[in-house]
Design an enzyme around this catalytic site. Structure first.
Site, PDB file in Angstrom:
ATOM      1  N   SER A 177      -3.738 -55.258 -21.553  1.00 25.12           N
ATOM      2  CA  SER A 177      -2.955 -56.018 -20.573  1.00 25.12           C
ATOM      3  C   SER A 177      -3.864 -56.970 -19.826  1.00 25.12           C
ATOM      4  O   SER A 177      -5.006 -56.632 -19.506  1.00 25.12           O
ATOM      5  CB  SER A 177      -2.287 -55.083 -19.555  1.00 25.12           C
ATOM      6  OG  SER A 177      -1.560 -54.045 -20.173  1.00 25.12           O
ATOM      7  N   ASP A 231      -6.058 -51.999 -10.890  1.00 25.72           N
ATOM      8  CA  ASP A 231      -5.238 -52.226 -12.091  1.00 25.72           C
ATOM      9  C   ASP A 231      -3.743 -52.250 -11.786  1.00 25.72           C
ATOM     10  O   ASP A 231      -2.921 -51.715 -12.539  1.00 25.72           O
ATOM     11  CB  ASP A 231      -5.529 -51.137 -13.151  1.00 25.72           C
ATOM     12  CG  ASP A 231      -6.974 -51.135 -13.600  1.00 25.72           C
ATOM     13  OD1 ASP A 231      -7.594 -52.214 -13.603  1.00 25.72           O
ATOM     14  OD2 ASP A 231      -7.482 -50.049 -13.947  1.00 25.72           O
ATOM     15  N   MET A 267     -17.792 -54.128 -14.000  1.00 23.82           N
ATOM     16  CA  MET A 267     -17.617 -52.710 -13.689  1.00 23.82           C
ATOM     17  C   MET A 267     -17.815 -52.396 -12.205  1.00 23.82           C
ATOM     18  O   MET A 267     -18.492 -51.433 -11.831  1.00 23.82           O
ATOM     19  CB  MET A 267     -18.568 -51.875 -14.549  1.00 23.82           C
ATOM     20  CG  MET A 267     -18.397 -52.100 -16.041  1.00 23.82           C
ATOM     21  SD  MET A 267     -16.698 -51.828 -16.614  1.00 23.82           S
ATOM     22  CE  MET A 267     -16.560 -50.064 -16.396  1.00 23.82           C
ATOM     23  N   HIS A 269      -7.405 -55.293 -19.158  1.00 21.82           N
ATOM     24  CA  HIS A 269      -7.521 -53.836 -19.091  1.00 21.82           C
ATOM     25  C   HIS A 269      -7.079 -53.242 -20.429  1.00 21.82           C
ATOM     26  O   HIS A 269      -6.060 -53.659 -20.984  1.00 21.82           O
ATOM     27  CB  HIS A 269      -6.634 -53.297 -17.957  1.00 21.82           C
ATOM     28  CG  HIS A 269      -6.759 -51.818 -17.770  1.00 21.82           C
ATOM     29  ND1 HIS A 269      -7.857 -51.236 -17.178  1.00 21.82           N
ATOM     30  CD2 HIS A 269      -5.926 -50.797 -18.115  1.00 21.82           C
ATOM     31  CE1 HIS A 269      -7.693 -49.924 -17.143  1.00 21.82           C
ATOM     32  NE2 HIS A 269      -6.540 -49.633 -17.707  1.00 21.82           N
ATOM     33  N   ASN A 304      -7.793 -59.997 -14.668  1.00 23.49           N
ATOM     34  CA  ASN A 304      -8.582 -58.959 -15.318  1.00 23.49           C
ATOM     35  C   ASN A 304      -7.894 -58.573 -16.622  1.00 23.49           C
ATOM     36  O   ASN A 304      -6.674 -58.689 -16.748  1.00 23.49           O
ATOM     37  CB  ASN A 304      -8.682 -57.732 -14.410  1.00 23.49           C
ATOM     38  CG  ASN A 304      -9.503 -56.614 -15.040  1.00 23.49           C
ATOM     39  OD1 ASN A 304     -10.613 -56.840 -15.518  1.00 23.49           O
ATOM     40  ND2 ASN A 304      -8.969 -55.404 -15.040  1.00 23.49           N
ATOM     41  N   ALA A 320      -7.561 -57.222 -30.085  1.00 21.07           N
ATOM     42  CA  ALA A 320      -6.350 -57.704 -29.410  1.00 21.07           C
ATOM     43  C   ALA A 320      -6.687 -58.351 -28.073  1.00 21.07           C
ATOM     44  O   ALA A 320      -6.091 -59.367 -27.695  1.00 21.07           O
ATOM     45  CB  ALA A 320      -5.374 -56.543 -29.208  1.00 21.07           C
ATOM     46  N   LEU A 364     -13.510 -54.438  -6.720  1.00 22.80           N
ATOM     47  CA  LEU A 364     -13.626 -55.551  -5.783  1.00 22.80           C
ATOM     48  C   LEU A 364     -13.177 -55.128  -4.388  1.00 22.80           C
ATOM     49  O   LEU A 364     -12.122 -54.499  -4.234  1.00 22.80           O
ATOM     50  CB  LEU A 364     -12.763 -56.726  -6.253  1.00 22.80           C
ATOM     51  CG  LEU A 364     -12.978 -57.233  -7.679  1.00 22.80           C
ATOM     52  CD1 LEU A 364     -12.117 -58.470  -7.923  1.00 22.80           C
ATOM     53  CD2 LEU A 364     -14.436 -57.548  -7.941  1.00 22.80           C
TER      54      LEU A 364
END
Length: 314
Positions: A139, A148, A93, A112, A110, A176, A96
């Protein structure tokens, strides 16, 4: 760099680390191409650290009270000390900083909880429900400096059910996520390890040398100097040896033996070529491409005409 070496992955977490656990347990399947070498957190009390420790995975907890620059410097040092080649964010969290992303460019991924590019940032499930979406999902993407926004490596759609709340939808999307993340990470780490990708890297290094030409000899792609002598071969499971490597010239048997003694995991005496002083250099696992380039250039220099050698000097 022995045959079958797995890609080394570090995972960054801030909380319970459920996606970290999915990556970790997937890594223990025999056909998984990566291994988890470190679980690191910006929070010393993160529950995921306890799980990783119980599973005998090295952990790193950043000391409390660090400023942002100090935190990411400490994380970067821990990642490099672990030998990590890739970094997987799993509920980490923190945004970067650009210099951290640049240092690991193309090697940070990552997961998301939305079908990007929709719903970047937080509160993805609430926003999907407010928009009356019929489909939500998750994703996996490559991390870039913009939040993102990196190239998408994979997605899974999840149906939105009547009466869903953000929590109920999040619970199904999380299932998922646990299916998608290990598969997408495995595909990424293998992308640069296929024989085709390895040959392309060798080709780029060899063809950058003056007078280099590509040819085929003994069933292998190879590189020669202006229609003359060969200086590098690319071998993939030649005669069923299971090895992906380059074969390059050395100054003779003494240098060949010295290289093998110094690093027997990287170098070997190739069949047919070995008695003439050629050396095999494996391309499996974490490849030091600078060293491969130096070996190819050294081989080239042993046969290149003086006029070409002079061109490279300048």
């Amino acid at each position: 760099m022995s045959t079958g070496t797995k890609a080394r992955v570090a995972v960054l977490i801030s909380g319970r680390g459920s996606n970290m656990a999915a990556l970790l347990y997937a890594s223990r399947l025999t056909d998984c191409p990566y291994e988890i070498v470190l679980v690191a957190s910006d929070k010393g009390h993160a529950a995921g650290l306890k799980l990783a420790e119980a599973e005998a995975v090295p952990i790193f907890a950043a000391p409390a009270g660090l400023k942002k620059a100090e935190l990411f410097a400490a994380l970067d040092q821990a990642l490099r000390s672990s030998g990590a080649e890739f970094v997987a964010l799993a509920g980490f969290m923190r945004i970067l900083p650009p210099d951290f992303v640049a240092a690991w460019e193309g090697r940070i991924v990552n997961i998301h909880p939305s079908l990007l590019p929709r719903y970047k940032g937080l509160d993805t499930h609430k926003r999907a429900l407010e928009a009356k979406d019929l489909i939500a999902g998750c994703s996996v993407h490559v991390v870039t400096p913009e939040l993102d926004d990196g190239p998408i490596l994979g997605q899974v759609e999840v149906a939105v059910l009547p009466g869903d709340t953000p929590d109920s939808l999040a619970a199904r999307v999380l299932i998922a996520e646990h299916q998608l993340y290990p598969r997408a990470l495995a595909d990424l780490v293998m992308r640069d390890r296929t024989p085709e990708a390895l040959l392309q890297r060798v080709r780029e290094l060899a063809m950058a040398l003056p007078g280099a030409e590509e040819a085929v000899s003994h069933g292998m792609s190879c590189f020669r100097v202006q229609g003359g002598k060969m200086f590098c071969y690319f071998t993939e499971d030649h005669h069923g040896d299971g090895i992906i490597a380059i074969i390059a010239k050395t100054s003779g048997p003494d240098e060949q033996a010295q290289l093998i003694d110094q690093d027997p995991d990287a170098y070997y005496r190739p069949a047919y070529f070995g008695p003439s002083g050629w050396i095999g250099m494996r391309l499996e696992g974490a490849v030091d491409w600078e060293r491969v380039g130096d070996r190819i250039a050294s081989s080239w220099s042993l046969i290149a005409p003086r006029k070409l050698a002079m061109l490279r000097e300048f």
